[in-house]
Motif scaffolding. Structure first.
Motif, short mmCIF file in Angstrom:
data_model
loop_
_atom_site.label_atom_id
_atom_site.label_comp_id
_atom_site.label_asym_id
_atom_site.label_seq_id
_atom_site.Cartn_x
_atom_site.Cartn_y
_atom_site.Cartn_z
N ALA A 215 5.69 0.03 0.05
CA ALA A 215 6.43 -0.90 -0.80
C ALA A 215 5.51 -1.91 -1.47
N LEU A 216 4.26 -1.98 -1.06
CA LEU A 216 3.31 -2.90 -1.69
C LEU A 216 2.93 -2.39 -3.08
N GLY A 217 2.46 -3.32 -3.94
CA GLY A 217 1.93 -2.89 -5.22
C GLY A 217 2.62 -3.47 -6.43
N HIS A 218 2.96 -4.77 -6.39
CA HIS A 218 3.66 -5.38 -7.53
C HIS A 218 2.79 -5.48 -8.77
N ASP A 219 1.55 -5.94 -8.60
CA ASP A 219 0.69 -6.11 -9.77
C ASP A 219 -0.77 -6.12 -9.34
N ASN A 220 -1.62 -6.55 -10.25
CA ASN A 220 -3.06 -6.43 -10.04
C ASN A 220 -3.56 -7.23 -8.85
N ARG A 221 -2.82 -8.24 -8.43
CA ARG A 221 -3.24 -9.00 -7.25
C ARG A 221 -3.27 -8.12 -6.01
N THR A 222 -2.37 -7.16 -5.95
CA THR A 222 -2.39 -6.20 -4.84
C THR A 222 -3.27 -5.01 -5.17
N PHE A 223 -3.28 -4.57 -6.42
CA PHE A 223 -4.06 -3.38 -6.79
C PHE A 223 -5.52 -3.52 -6.38
N VAL A 224 -6.09 -4.73 -6.51
CA VAL A 224 -7.51 -4.92 -6.23
C VAL A 224 -7.78 -5.18 -4.75
N HIS A 225 -6.74 -5.26 -3.94
CA HIS A 225 -6.90 -5.57 -2.52
C HIS A 225 -7.49 -4.36 -1.80
N ALA A 226 -8.57 -4.57 -1.08
CA ALA A 226 -9.28 -3.46 -0.43
C ALA A 226 -8.39 -2.72 0.56
N ASP A 227 -7.54 -3.43 1.30
CA ASP A 227 -6.70 -2.77 2.30
C ASP A 227 -5.59 -1.96 1.64
N PHE A 228 -5.08 -2.41 0.51
CA PHE A 228 -4.11 -1.63 -0.24
C PHE A 228 -4.75 -0.34 -0.75
N GLN A 229 -5.93 -0.45 -1.32
CA GLN A 229 -6.63 0.73 -1.81
C GLN A 229 -6.94 1.69 -0.67
N ASP A 230 -7.30 1.14 0.47
CA ASP A 230 -7.63 1.99 1.62
C ASP A 230 -6.42 2.81 2.06
N GLN A 231 -5.24 2.18 2.07
CA GLN A 231 -4.08 2.94 2.51
C GLN A 231 -3.66 3.98 1.47
N LEU A 232 -3.93 3.73 0.20
CA LEU A 232 -3.62 4.74 -0.81
C LEU A 232 -4.48 5.99 -0.61
N ILE A 233 -5.78 5.80 -0.40
CA ILE A 233 -6.66 6.95 -0.20
C ILE A 233 -6.29 7.70 1.08
N LYS A 234 -6.02 6.97 2.14
CA LYS A 234 -5.68 7.64 3.40
C LYS A 234 -4.30 8.28 3.33
N GLY A 235 -3.39 7.65 2.60
CA GLY A 235 -2.10 8.28 2.37
C GLY A 235 -2.23 9.54 1.54
N LEU A 236 -3.10 9.50 0.54
CA LEU A 236 -3.32 10.68 -0.30
C LEU A 236 -3.93 11.82 0.52
N ARG A 237 -4.89 11.50 1.34
CA ARG A 237 -5.48 12.52 2.21
C ARG A 237 -4.42 13.11 3.15
N TYR A 238 -3.54 12.24 3.65
CA TYR A 238 -2.50 12.71 4.56
C TYR A 238 -1.54 13.68 3.87
N VAL A 239 -1.03 13.31 2.69
CA VAL A 239 -0.05 14.18 2.05
C VAL A 239 -0.69 15.47 1.55
#
Length: 268
Positions: free
Chosen positions: A178-202
């Motif tokens: 549910a995270l990801g409203h705007d660029n303040r979250t987009f640039v967050h290292a932990d948000f990016q980390d979960q996207l890559i790991k989520g992508l690897r998972y799916v």
């Protein structure tokens, strides 16, 4: 290389900002190729891709688009759904059931802490246990009878709000944050980390051979040699590869604590 399709609403902020961030992120991982589109007809038949990522909101889905994406995931495709992918689309019952939840509201944008459940370390390895973001803390209704495995919660007004989950959909896998409203979250290292790991998972990707780590110095003070080796053992994907110490007594202590299978050296 896994082929990924990213569908966004339009090529303007915040969708264009997300696409730019995501493109750099997957390119840096060197495991994926990415196509980006705002044409929802791409959902009619995404079978050329290993996973579809959705950063969309509201709008319309034709019956062919809805059948295409749900059938794709049901037959084994991966789905990475972000933030508003569950917003304004509740009229498409099959789509929203596949996502698993529907956005129903949020308080004003604000700072809050996010907690990640360590029980998911086997499938989303080495994610930060907690981090702070400035985002929208979503409220959601569950729209499926299938189990949702919640991997993260936000702490908002002293209460824990579920903000991310995994689910199975037929033969496919769904990751939603549910995270990801705007660029303040987009640039967050932990948000990016979960996207890559989520992508690897799916995509059904798993870690390869473990990373072997050598300890240079098996210090006795505060039991640091043992402490460091325990931290290595507790980190998924790491293993103790060797110990080096000039003091024979410390090598003997390491041998007693780590066993004969770990190589010991007096000179690195």
């Amino acid at each position: 290389m896994k082929r990924i399709l990213l569908l966004i609403n339009a090529h303007n902020p915040p969708f264009s900002q997300f696409a730019s961030m995501f493109e750099g992120l997957v390119d840096g991982a060197s495991q994926f190729t990415l196509d980006v589109t705002d044409d929802r007809n791409a959902l009619c038949d995404p079978s050329d891709y290993d996973a579809v990522a959705l950063y969309i909101a509201s709008g319309e889905l034709t019956r062919d688009q809805e059948k295409g994406i749900t059938g794709y995931v049901r037959n084994g495709g991966g789905l990475l759904a972000v933030h508003t992918a569950n917003a304004g689309l509740a009229q498409y019952a099959d789509y929203i059931e596949m996502i698993g939840t529907e956005f129903i509201g949020h308080d004003p944008l604000g700072d809050f802490d996010v907690e990640v459940d360590p029980a998911f370390d086997d499938i989303l390895p080495r994610m930060s246990r907690s981090f702070r973001v400035q985002d929208e803390c979503y409220n959601m209704d569950i729209k499926t009878e299938a189990p949702l495995r919640w991997f993260q919660h936000g702490i908002w007004k002293l209460e824990r709000q579920p903000l991310g989950y995994l689910r199975d959909y037929g033969k496919g896998r769904v990751f939603y944050t549910a995270l990801g409203h705007d660029n303040r979250t987009f640039v967050h290292a932990d948000f990016q980390d979960q996207l890559i790991k989520g992508l690897r998972y799916v995509c059904g990707m798993t870690d390869g051979s473990p990373v072997r780590i050598g300890l240079v110095g098996y210090g006795p003070l505060f039991g640091m040699g043992r402490h460091h080796s325990e931290q290595i053992a507790a980190t998924r994907g790491f293993e103790l590869g060797a110990v080096c110490d000039r003091d024979p007594a410390r090598l003997e202590a390491a041998r007693e604590e780590q066993g004969e299978d770990v190589p010991m050296f007096e000179d690195a």
